[in-house]
Scaffold this motif. Structure first.
Motif, short mmCIF file in Angstrom:
data_model
loop_
_atom_site.label_atom_id
_atom_site.label_comp_id
_atom_site.label_asym_id
_atom_site.label_seq_id
_atom_site.Cartn_x
_atom_site.Cartn_y
_atom_site.Cartn_z
N MET A 169 0.78 -1.03 0.00
CA MET A 169 -0.11 -0.04 -0.08
C MET A 169 0.80 1.31 0.02
O MET A 169 2.00 1.00 0.77
CB MET A 169 -1.03 0.09 1.31
CG MET A 169 -1.76 -1.21 1.47
SD MET A 169 -2.87 -0.96 2.98
CE MET A 169 -1.68 -1.01 4.26
N PRO A 170 0.33 2.14 -0.53
CA PRO A 170 1.09 3.42 -0.80
C PRO A 170 1.48 4.53 0.67
O PRO A 170 2.33 5.25 0.69
CB PRO A 170 0.77 4.56 -1.76
CG PRO A 170 -0.97 3.92 -1.57
CD PRO A 170 -0.79 2.41 -1.50
N ALA A 171 0.64 3.93 1.84
CA ALA A 171 0.66 4.80 2.76
C ALA A 171 0.18 3.85 4.09
O ALA A 171 -0.57 2.70 3.76
CB ALA A 171 -0.20 5.94 2.78
N PRO A 172 0.35 4.08 5.31
CA PRO A 172 -0.17 3.47 6.27
C PRO A 172 -1.60 3.02 6.57
O PRO A 172 -2.43 3.97 6.04
CB PRO A 172 0.43 3.92 7.48
CG PRO A 172 1.30 4.98 7.14
CD PRO A 172 0.95 5.18 5.75
N GLN A 173 -2.16 2.05 7.01
CA GLN A 173 -3.59 2.04 7.17
C GLN A 173 -3.86 2.92 8.54
O GLN A 173 -3.28 3.16 9.35
CB GLN A 173 -3.58 0.60 7.76
CG GLN A 173 -5.25 0.25 8.31
CD GLN A 173 -5.52 -1.18 8.84
OE1 GLN A 173 -4.83 -2.28 8.37
NE2 GLN A 173 -6.18 -0.98 10.01
N SER A 174 -5.01 3.69 8.04
CA SER A 174 -5.52 4.52 8.85
C SER A 174 -6.96 4.70 9.45
O SER A 174 -7.58 5.20 10.21
CB SER A 174 -5.54 6.21 8.24
OG SER A 174 -6.24 6.24 7.05
N GLY A 175 -7.81 3.60 8.95
CA GLY A 175 -8.95 3.10 9.61
C GLY A 175 -9.10 1.50 9.42
O GLY A 175 -8.25 0.88 8.47
N SER A 176 -9.96 0.84 10.05
CA SER A 176 -9.98 -0.52 10.08
C SER A 176 -10.65 -0.98 8.79
O SER A 176 -11.48 -0.54 7.90
CB SER A 176 -11.14 -0.91 11.04
OG SER A 176 -10.64 -0.73 12.29
N PRO A 177 -9.91 -2.23 8.20
CA PRO A 177 -10.10 -2.80 7.17
C PRO A 177 -11.37 -3.53 7.12
O PRO A 177 -12.09 -3.80 8.38
CB PRO A 177 -9.08 -3.51 6.61
CG PRO A 177 -8.52 -4.22 7.93
CD PRO A 177 -8.60 -2.96 9.07
N MET A 178 -12.09 -3.67 6.24
CA MET A 178 -13.34 -4.70 6.16
C MET A 178 -13.43 -5.56 4.91
O MET A 178 -12.76 -5.23 3.84
CB MET A 178 -14.59 -3.68 6.06
CG MET A 178 -14.62 -2.77 4.83
SD MET A 178 -16.46 -1.96 4.91
CE MET A 178 -17.50 -3.08 4.23
N THR A 179 -14.12 -6.68 4.80
CA THR A 179 -14.30 -7.34 3.73
C THR A 179 -15.65 -7.71 3.40
O THR A 179 -16.71 -7.52 4.04
CB THR A 179 -13.58 -8.82 3.95
OG1 THR A 179 -13.68 -9.57 2.89
CG2 THR A 179 -14.30 -9.53 4.94
N TYR A 180 -16.01 -7.75 1.87
CA TYR A 180 -17.33 -7.96 1.64
C TYR A 180 -17.40 -9.03 0.42
O TYR A 180 -16.33 -9.21 -0.42
CB TYR A 180 -18.15 -6.72 1.20
CG TYR A 180 -17.25 -5.82 0.37
CD1 TYR A 180 -17.74 -5.96 -1.02
CD2 TYR A 180 -16.55 -5.10 0.58
CE1 TYR A 180 -17.35 -5.12 -1.97
CE2 TYR A 180 -15.72 -4.29 -0.42
CZ TYR A 180 -16.16 -4.41 -1.78
OH TYR A 180 -15.67 -3.90 -2.68
N MET A 181 -18.56 -9.76 -0.04
CA MET A 181 -18.71 -10.34 -1.09
C MET A 181 -19.68 -9.61 -2.04
O MET A 181 -20.42 -9.00 -1.78
CB MET A 181 -19.41 -11.60 -0.77
CG MET A 181 -18.75 -12.58 0.14
SD MET A 181 -17.13 -13.32 -0.63
CE MET A 181 -17.92 -14.40 -1.62
N ALA A 182 -19.23 -9.75 -3.64
CA ALA A 182 -20.08 -9.13 -4.24
C ALA A 182 -20.09 -9.90 -5.71
O ALA A 182 -18.99 -10.18 -6.01
CB ALA A 182 -19.59 -7.85 -4.78
N GLY B 176 -18.61 -18.79 2.05
CA GLY B 176 -17.82 -17.94 1.12
C GLY B 176 -16.71 -17.36 1.27
O GLY B 176 -16.04 -16.75 0.36
N GLN B 177 -16.27 -17.11 2.54
CA GLN B 177 -15.23 -16.13 2.97
C GLN B 177 -14.27 -17.10 3.33
O GLN B 177 -14.30 -18.09 3.71
CB GLN B 177 -15.34 -15.20 4.09
CG GLN B 177 -16.55 -13.99 3.58
CD GLN B 177 -16.49 -13.00 4.78
OE1 GLN B 177 -15.99 -13.29 5.83
NE2 GLN B 177 -17.25 -12.05 4.39
N ARG B 178 -12.73 -16.50 2.99
CA ARG B 178 -11.73 -17.41 3.43
C ARG B 178 -11.31 -17.10 4.98
O ARG B 178 -11.28 -15.96 5.32
CB ARG B 178 -10.51 -17.20 2.68
CG ARG B 178 -10.62 -17.76 1.43
CD ARG B 178 -9.40 -17.69 0.47
NE ARG B 178 -9.71 -18.21 -0.98
CZ ARG B 178 -9.78 -17.49 -1.82
NH1 ARG B 178 -10.07 -16.19 -1.74
NH2 ARG B 178 -10.02 -17.92 -3.14
#
Length: 420
Positions: free
Chosen positions: A369-382, A418-420
């Motif tokens: 990533m070009p910069a640090p994480q600044s908020g919590s990640p999330m995952t979703y299915m589409a 569905g999710q790993r």
């Protein structure tokens, strides 16, 4: 109710129970992480629990119906203040389980130990401060020492506002924790007319600067002032300048900040962190047993350590990084990003979004990533495809959302759900 977890009946608004994690809270132990609701089984008994991650690096676990601790929480004697007029609580609560999952105090054994020379310089730095166990009160700052009480976790330690994650299938909490969040606490008499309080935060021999809370003055229409109380006030000493309440040192001297910044480590030795690694960790805590399953460093070794001339002949294992980031859990993985940027032989300057095996803590993948994480990640299915989205920002890099997915040619069968 300061520094307290409070349970309220949503139908009536009545308080059902509360628990205070720090009595007479003179530290920065505010409860910045959201509590986790967890249905667990302890010694064969089903318990509707609530687990509270903290900057103390304790995970407090209660029966959320009754407010009773799942495991005993003991009131233990703690150091008392010698500041004139200050009376601190004689005891503080200590959970017996789960164990602490990050550094909670600073002693000689916690100091940098890459070489004997660096350890000795670190001893010289801390000789001007008061050391002690957790819940160490602040001191009246004296130029000859103690300058301040050296605490950890009271500002940027343990688990901070992004919080932790809970796996409802395995009953495991995953908590990232900062491990080098030094917070010197020194007190001085305020200037005439500033306050009727006898002592306020400050450092003997340094210009007085009003301390402001996070985000103060950040509104678009806020008055533009110097970083501190009065217009044009001298900048408050930040982490790269010796930490809050710390005395500055000459460049290159023990305790001095490195040229170009040091990654927010606070007090330093020859531009290196005062404390030994790991600087940041990822933990897995089993709530059925109340034990620490595994702990691993999180984040690449900072550039100031990796490239330091005094360490060029040493083989330093991955140290992890100071900072706080949120995370999420899938069927098989724990996913979170680095809290700071690095430049390594494996990737250009930037930060990594990492995936760990949630059973073992082994890193199984990472993307740049070009910069640090600044908020919590999330995952979703589409449309049958799994995505990860995370916000990044920092330095001169404007905030943005990054979305990741596997190309169709690299997709693997997913587990049930569905999710790993």
């Amino acid at each position: 109710f300061g520094d307290s977890l409070v349970c309220v009946d949503l139908k009536t608004g009545q308080r059902k129970w509360h628990f205070q994690i720090a009595h007479h809270p003179i530290w920065d132990y505010d409860l910045s992480s959201a509590p986790l609701l967890a249905d667990i089984t302890v010694n064969g008994k089903a318990i509707k629990a609530v687990a509270l991650p903290t900057k103390e690096a304790f995970l407090y676990v209660f029966d959320r119906v009754t407010g009773q601790p799942v495991w005993p929480i003991e009131e233990r004697p703690v150091p008392q203040s010698d500041v004139p007029g200050e009376k601190t609580s004689p005891t503080q609560p200590f959970p017996t389980r789960p164990p602490a999952y990050a550094r909670q105090s600073i002693g000689i054994d916690d100091l940098i130990d890459f070489t004997p020379q660096l350890r000795e310089q670190a001893r010289q730095v801390v000789s001007r401060y008061r050391l002690g166990p957790m819940f160490l009160p602040g001191v009246v700052s004296k130029a000859e020492g103690p300058i301040a009480a050296l605490t950890i976790g009271t500002t940027g330690g343990g688990t901070n506002w992004p919080g932790s994650s809970y796996d409802p299938e395995t009953h495991i909490v995953y908590a990232q924790a900062a491990n080098t969040g030094i917070a010197p606490i020194g007190l001085v008499e305020p200037p005439a007319g500033f306050s009727d309080i006898r002592y306020v935060a400050g450092t003997a021999g340094q210009p007085f600067v009003e301390r402001e809370g996070p985000g103060f003055g950040s509104a678009a229409d806020a008055p533009q002032r110097g970083r501190g109380g009065a217009p044009g006030a001298a900048p408050a000493p930040g982490p790269a300048a010796g930490g809050r309440g710390a005395a500055a040192a000459a460049p290159g001297a023990p305790g001095a900040p490195p040229a170009g910044g040091g990654g927010g480590f606070g007090l330093q030795v020859q531009g290196l962190p005062l404390l030994k690694p790991p600087y940041g960790v990822l933990n897995a805590i089993n709530l059925d047993r109340g034990d620490l399953m595994w702990q691993v460093p999180h984040g690449d070794t900072p550039d100031v350590v990796r490239n330091h001339p005094l360490l060029k002949d040493l083989n330093i294992p991955k140290t992890g990084q100071q900072g706080s980031v949120g995370l999420f859990v899938t069927k098989t993985l724990v996913v979170l990003g680095d809290p700071s940027v690095t430049t390594t032989p494996e990737h250009p300057r930037g930060a990594m979004l990492r995936a760990y095996d949630k059973q073992t803590g082994a890193q199984v993948g990472a993307v740049w990533m070009p910069a640090p994480q600044s908020g919590s990640p999330m995952t979703y299915m589409a449309n049958g495809k799994q995505y990860i989205i995370v916000s990044v920002s920092g330095g001169n890099y404007s905030g943005e959302y990054l979305a990741f997915s596997l190309p169709a040619s690299e997709s693997r069968p997913t587990t049930q759900g569905g999710q790993r």
